[in-house]
Design a protein around this motif. Structure first.
Motif, PDB file in Angstrom:
ATOM      1  N   LEU A 355      39.815 108.771  72.292  1.00 30.53           N
ATOM      2  CA  LEU A 355      40.681 109.576  71.426  1.00 30.53           C
ATOM      3  C   LEU A 355      41.612 110.446  72.260  1.00 30.53           C
ATOM      4  CD1 LEU A 355      38.189 110.664  68.607  1.00 30.53           C
ATOM      5  CD2 LEU A 355      40.095 109.065  68.410  1.00 30.53           C
ATOM      6  N   ALA A 356      41.060 111.009  73.347  1.00 28.39           N
ATOM      7  CA  ALA A 356      41.897 111.831  74.228  1.00 28.39           C
ATOM      8  C   ALA A 356      43.003 110.996  74.853  1.00 28.39           C
ATOM      9  CB  ALA A 356      41.031 112.473  75.316  1.00 28.39           C
ATOM     10  N   ILE A 357      42.635 109.774  75.281  1.00 25.70           N
ATOM     11  CA  ILE A 357      43.647 108.887  75.863  1.00 25.70           C
ATOM     12  C   ILE A 357      44.699 108.538  74.816  1.00 25.70           C
ATOM     13  CG2 ILE A 357      44.014 106.585  76.824  1.00 25.70           C
ATOM     14  CD1 ILE A 357      41.273 106.804  78.136  1.00 25.70           C
ATOM     15  N   TRP A 358      44.220 108.286  73.577  1.00 28.32           N
ATOM     16  CA  TRP A 358      45.165 107.940  72.512  1.00 28.32           C
ATOM     17  C   TRP A 358      46.098 109.111  72.222  1.00 28.32           C
ATOM     18  CZ3 TRP A 358      45.914 109.778  67.451  1.00 28.32           C
ATOM     19  CH2 TRP A 358      46.764 108.993  66.659  1.00 28.32           C
ATOM     20  N   PHE A 359      45.501 110.319  72.092  1.00 25.54           N
ATOM     21  CA  PHE A 359      46.330 111.489  71.824  1.00 25.54           C
ATOM     22  C   PHE A 359      47.291 111.753  72.982  1.00 25.54           C
ATOM     23  CE2 PHE A 359      43.287 112.834  68.477  1.00 25.54           C
ATOM     24  CZ  PHE A 359      44.213 113.142  67.490  1.00 25.54           C
ATOM     25  N   SER A 360      46.760 111.658  74.207  1.00 22.05           N
ATOM     26  CA  SER A 360      47.625 111.914  75.361  1.00 22.05           C
ATOM     27  C   SER A 360      48.723 110.865  75.449  1.00 22.05           C
ATOM     28  CB  SER A 360      46.796 111.926  76.648  1.00 22.05           C
ATOM     29  OG  SER A 360      46.206 110.660  76.883  1.00 22.05           O
ATOM     30  N   ALA A 361      48.358 109.603  75.088  1.00 22.59           N
ATOM     31  CA  ALA A 361      49.376 108.549  75.105  1.00 22.59           C
ATOM     32  C   ALA A 361      50.461 108.835  74.069  1.00 22.59           C
ATOM     33  CB  ALA A 361      48.730 107.188  74.843  1.00 22.59           C
ATOM     34  N   LYS A 362      50.024 109.318  72.879  1.00 22.37           N
ATOM     35  CA  LYS A 362      51.005 109.662  71.851  1.00 22.37           C
ATOM     36  C   LYS A 362      51.906 110.800  72.321  1.00 22.37           C
ATOM     37  CE  LYS A 362      51.087 108.312  68.104  1.00 22.37           C
ATOM     38  NZ  LYS A 362      51.894 107.219  67.501  1.00 22.37           N
ATOM     39  N   ALA A 365      53.944 109.519  75.433  1.00 19.44           N
ATOM     40  CA  ALA A 365      54.941 108.508  75.065  1.00 19.44           C
ATOM     41  C   ALA A 365      56.221 109.188  74.587  1.00 19.44           C
ATOM     42  CB  ALA A 365      54.379 107.587  73.984  1.00 19.44           C
ATOM     43  N   SER A 366      56.046 110.199  73.737  1.00 24.15           N
ATOM     44  CA  SER A 366      57.221 110.941  73.267  1.00 24.15           C
ATOM     45  C   SER A 366      57.882 111.686  74.413  1.00 24.15           C
ATOM     46  CB  SER A 366      56.802 111.923  72.167  1.00 24.15           C
ATOM     47  OG  SER A 366      56.216 111.244  71.073  1.00 24.15           O
ATOM     48  N   LEU A 367      57.044 112.291  75.271  1.00 22.84           N
ATOM     49  CA  LEU A 367      57.608 113.036  76.400  1.00 22.84           C
ATOM     50  C   LEU A 367      58.315 112.108  77.380  1.00 22.84           C
ATOM     51  CD1 LEU A 367      54.764 115.618  77.113  1.00 22.84           C
ATOM     52  CD2 LEU A 367      56.926 115.994  75.924  1.00 22.84           C
ATOM     53  N   LYS A 368      57.775 110.892  77.557  1.00 22.50           N
ATOM     54  CA  LYS A 368      58.428 109.943  78.463  1.00 22.50           C
ATOM     55  C   LYS A 368      59.786 109.518  77.911  1.00 22.50           C
ATOM     56  CE  LYS A 368      54.469 107.986  80.909  1.00 22.50           C
ATOM     57  NZ  LYS A 368      53.664 106.763  81.163  1.00 22.50           N
ATOM     58  N   VAL A 388      62.788 110.043  68.174  1.00 22.01           N
ATOM     59  CA  VAL A 388      61.381 110.340  68.453  1.00 22.01           C
ATOM     60  C   VAL A 388      60.742 110.876  67.182  1.00 22.01           C
ATOM     61  CG1 VAL A 388      59.774 111.745  69.791  1.00 22.01           C
ATOM     62  CG2 VAL A 388      61.827 110.805  70.877  1.00 22.01           C
ATOM     63  N   GLU A 389      59.693 110.186  66.736  1.00 19.46           N
ATOM     64  CA  GLU A 389      58.930 110.641  65.581  1.00 19.46           C
ATOM     65  C   GLU A 389      57.496 110.890  66.033  1.00 19.46           C
ATOM     66  OE1 GLU A 389      60.059 111.359  62.694  1.00 19.46           O
ATOM     67  OE2 GLU A 389      62.103 110.559  62.897  1.00 19.46           O
ATOM     68  N   THR A 390      57.020 112.108  65.904  1.00 15.67           N
ATOM     69  CA  THR A 390      55.677 112.449  66.359  1.00 15.67           C
ATOM     70  C   THR A 390      55.054 113.456  65.410  1.00 15.67           C
ATOM     71  OG1 THR A 390      54.385 113.413  68.173  1.00 15.67           O
ATOM     72  CG2 THR A 390      56.623 114.229  67.872  1.00 15.67           C
ATOM     73  N   VAL A 391      53.719 113.480  65.400  1.00 15.18           N
ATOM     74  CA  VAL A 391      52.994 114.417  64.541  1.00 15.18           C
ATOM     75  C   VAL A 391      52.893 115.796  65.183  1.00 15.18           C
ATOM     76  CG1 VAL A 391      51.651 112.585  63.462  1.00 15.18           C
ATOM     77  CG2 VAL A 391      50.779 113.690  65.520  1.00 15.18           C
ATOM     78  N   PHE A 392      53.249 115.890  66.451  1.00 14.16           N
ATOM     79  CA  PHE A 392      53.152 117.162  67.156  1.00 14.16           C
ATOM     80  C   PHE A 392      54.451 117.939  66.948  1.00 14.16           C
ATOM     81  CE2 PHE A 392      50.657 113.976  69.477  1.00 14.16           C
ATOM     82  CZ  PHE A 392      49.395 114.532  69.326  1.00 14.16           C
ATOM     83  N   ASP A 397      60.136 119.303  67.648  1.00 11.86           N
ATOM     84  CA  ASP A 397      61.209 120.295  67.787  1.00 11.86           C
ATOM     85  C   ASP A 397      62.003 120.048  69.062  1.00 11.86           C
ATOM     86  OD1 ASP A 397      60.360 121.423  65.453  1.00 11.86           O
ATOM     87  OD2 ASP A 397      59.204 123.031  66.409  1.00 11.86           O
ATOM     88  N   LEU A 398      61.282 119.733  70.148  1.00 11.78           N
ATOM     89  CA  LEU A 398      61.961 119.451  71.409  1.00 11.78           C
ATOM     90  C   LEU A 398      62.837 118.210  71.285  1.00 11.78           C
ATOM     91  CD1 LEU A 398      62.342 120.057  74.428  1.00 11.78           C
ATOM     92  CD2 LEU A 398      60.307 118.664  74.882  1.00 11.78           C
TER      93      LEU A 398
END
Length: 697
Positions: A355-362, A365-368, A388-392, A397-398
């Motif tokens: 889950l951590a890998i998945w969250f970090s990948a999400k 991925a947006s940050l990349k 970029v569409e993300t739940v964070f 905002d960035l």
């Protein structure tokens, strides 16, 4: 050293989860292990205490019976010489205590009375052995009695040579006050292992009058020890100081040695684990010595064992009770439970890590995506449109801020040359003013004033933008920079923000491409009833001042200098020669053989005192016909004659060009021919002696 967010997130979560699980599992394991070890110690203590109590209860009657015999004899209630009375007393003691195999009394003169259990003739029967001395005559009499001690048979054995005074129990007891215990041995009659306890009996003067002894079979004690439930594979045993076995499993208790059965010694057992448990007690001179309880833990052949060694505190003995138990017998289920718990914890940890890998990948991925976008923006490459569409929310905002910034930059790039912005971003500072060798191009639409008079402003702007789009794209395709738009004119530069060795060639290629592209578009526009837009171009190569020009409120990154003015003049000079592309002499000198040019004329440019040689950029060599190249050569020869004042020769060459069969007349030829004819009309000619004509002023 920089670390990625993904690495930090994954490493942090893994460290947190594994650390938490490790601490909890380690603490749980330690607490469980401590509690179980304590429980195991308590079990060992309870078993050993129970076993020692049982052993002492098993042996205590022998001590009490021998002490009772001693007191009775010393008090004259029992006479050591009254064989019948002694036999009945011994019979009574044997009846009371099943562990007694026999009871006897030996006198210093060798007389001996021995009562033992004998079940071969009668059930619960007895046999009495009497050794008497009568007037120096030694007699050995054997009596068989039933359970009521009634005599059933008797016999004499003259071959019996048994002398009790030579026996170990007699030798040990005669010189020692108190009770003694022999080492275990196999009784001759029963062939069962046993021990003997003996006690010295003195008269009131302290003189030895007899030794009383009791044989005790150890089978019952060994059976009891063997029957103890000590886990699945635990064992208990009793050894003396010499390592001789007092109690152990009956099958291993004795061995055959040279036709004689003897009890085993500890170091002779096949049970290596017992030897390992007792090994710490062994001392070279003292044998197995133990003063107090001792817990030990040892590893043997891949297994861990817990042992308790405990001294048996009874007079006349130095015995040690030992018990060991494999750890897995008591802890295996706990270990299995812990293993299951660890497996569950591992699976939960693995799930959490995934889950951590998945969250970090999400997240990453947006940050990349934003990182790639920032790299493109750094190069002022605004060609991509990434959403970029993300739940964070913070990342969203960035991303939205990036999008708005990119939209602003896209609008901004229409006002500032992209190459300049890229240079500023790369150097992270505004460029300084400097003198640089560059190429400047000016373009202008022919008769644009007339075109604008016949079109509404909105339509005019639309047409003009289409035209400028063509010019701009070609300039940028050939690595040029649009400096500014001046009405319908375009000012383009090569050599900024980065110097290029091929700047002149690129500028000339761009000029030729503009003309060929507009030729096609004008044909299309004519069919659409749109005004055609022919373009005049002037190109100059030379040193110019480039940098920020303007006030503190507003600046422009541009070029100034004589070469800039010359390019503008050359563009305008096209009208005088009927040409479309004019270049300076320095520009012509930097072109290679791929380009076809012709020397057009020497002219006085407004603002300059000296004449300037002007060249026409005709085209690329591969696209210019041989006939046209020949015309260019003849024209250049005519210009040279013209400049030297040889107007007749120049006129003849120009007439030759005009008479050539071409699809259309060459405007520069016609213009120069007209200029020459005016010169000829203004000049008077005289013929010298040689017949040549000479121009006269």
């Amino acid at each position: 050293m920089k670390i990625s967010i993904k690495t930090i997130l994954i490493f942090g979560v893994i460290t947190l989860i594994l650390g938490t699980v490790t601490i909890i599992m380690s603490y749980s394991y330690w607490r469980t292990q401590t509690a179980l070890n304590q429980l195991l110690k308590n079990i060992l203590v309870n078993i050993s205490d129970y076993s020692i109590d049982k052993t002492e209860s098993f042996l205590l009657p022998a001590t009490q019976s021998s002490a009772l015999t001693r007191r009775l004899i010393q008090s004259k209630l029992l006479a050591e010489g009254n064989r019948k009375q002694l036999a009945q007393f011994f019979y009574h003691q044997l009846s009371l205590h099943d562990q007694f195999a026999g009871m006897y009394l030996a006198r210093p003169n060798g007389e001996f009375i021995y009562v033992k259990k004998e079940n071969s003739s009668f059930e619960r029967g007895f046999r009495t052995k009497l050794i008497t001395l009568d007037r120096g005559l030694r007699r050995v009499k054997l009596l068989d009695q039933d359970a009521d001690f009634r005599e059933q048979a008797q016999q004499f054995d003259p071959s019996d040579k048994y002398d009790p005074r030579t026996r170990p129990w007699y030798q040990l007891a005669k010189d020692k006050k108190g009770i003694i215990w022999t080492d275990p041995y196999v009784f001759f009659s029963s062939q069962l292992p046993g021990i003997t306890t003996a006690r010295r009996i003195e008269n009131k003067d302290g003189k030895l009058i007899a030794i009383v002894g009791i044989d005790i079979e150890l089978g019952e004690l060994s059976s009891f020890i063997s029957a103890l439930t000590i886990g699945k594979r635990g064992k208990a045993l009793i050894v003396n100081q010499k390592g001789a076995m007092i109690a152990y499993s009956a099958s291993d208790f004795v061995e055959q040695r040279s036709m004689k059965r003897q009890p085993r010694n500890l170091n002779e057992l096949s049970d290596s684990i017992s030897q390992q448990a007792f090994q710490p007690l062994f001392q070279e001179k003292k044998g197995y010595h133990l003063d107090q309880d001792r817990f030990t833990k040892f590893d043997f052949r891949g297994g861990t064992y817990h042992a308790l060694l405990k001294p048996i505190q009874m007079p006349g003995r130095s015995w040690i009770f030992g018990i060991y138990i494999p750890e897995r017998d008591f802890l295996q289920e706990i270990h299995e439970s812990q293993a299951e718990s660890m497996l569950i914890a591992f699976l939960i940890s693995l799930l959490a890590v995934l889950l951590a890998i998945w969250f970090s990948a999400k997240i990453t991925a947006s940050l990349k995506i934003l990182q790639r976008e920032s790299e493109l923006i750094k190069r002022f490459d605004l060609s991509t449109d990434v959403t970029v569409e993300t739940v964070f929310s913070e990342i969203q905002d960035l991303a939205d801020s990036f999008f708005r910034m990119k939209m602003g930059l896209k609008a901004f790039r229409h006002y500032v040359p992209i190459s300049l912005v890229r240079s500023i971003i790369a150097k992270q500072q505004l460029p300084d003013r400097e003198m640089r060798n560059m190429v400047v191009m000016f373009t202008d639409i022919e008769d644009f004033t007339q075109i604008s008079e016949h079109l509404p402003p909105r339509i005019l702007v639309e047409y003009l933008n289409d035209y400028l789009e063509v010019i701009s794209r070609i300039v940028m395709r050939y690595q040029g920079t649009i400096d500014k738009y001046i009405g319908d004119s375009v000012m383009a530069l090569w050599g900024i923000p980065v110097n290029r060795a091929d700047a002149t060639e690129l500028a000339c290629e761009a000029a030729l491409k503009i003309q060929s592209r507009l030729e096609v578009l004008n044909a299309t526009w004519a069919q659409q009833n749109r005004p055609i837009m022919k373009t005049r171009i002037g190109i100059v190569t030379g040193d110019m001042i480039v940098g920020n020009i303007g006030s503190s409120e507003r600046i422009s990154y541009t070029v100034i200098g004589d070469q800039v003015n010359l390019a503008s003049r050359l563009e305008d000079l096209n009208k005088d020669y009927g040409t479309w592309n004019l270049i300076s002499e320095e520009t012509k000198e930097q072109l290679d053989s791929r380009f076809v040019t012709r020397f057009l004329d020497e002219v006085i440019i407004r603002g300059r005192e000296q004449k300037t040689r002007v060249y026409e950029l005709v085209g690329l060599s591969q696209t210019v016909s041989a006939e046209t190249k020949e015309i260019m050569t003849l024209y250049e020869e005519a210009v040279e004659f013209y400049l030297e004042g040889q107007f007749i020769e120049a006129e003849q060459l120009l007439l030759l060009i005009s008479s050539a069969e071409t699809e259309q007349q060459d405007p520069p030829t016609q213009i120069l021919l007209e200029k020459i004819r005016k010169k000829i009309a203004q000049v008077a000619f005289a013929q010298d002696d040689t017949g040549e004509l000479t121009a006269l002023e």
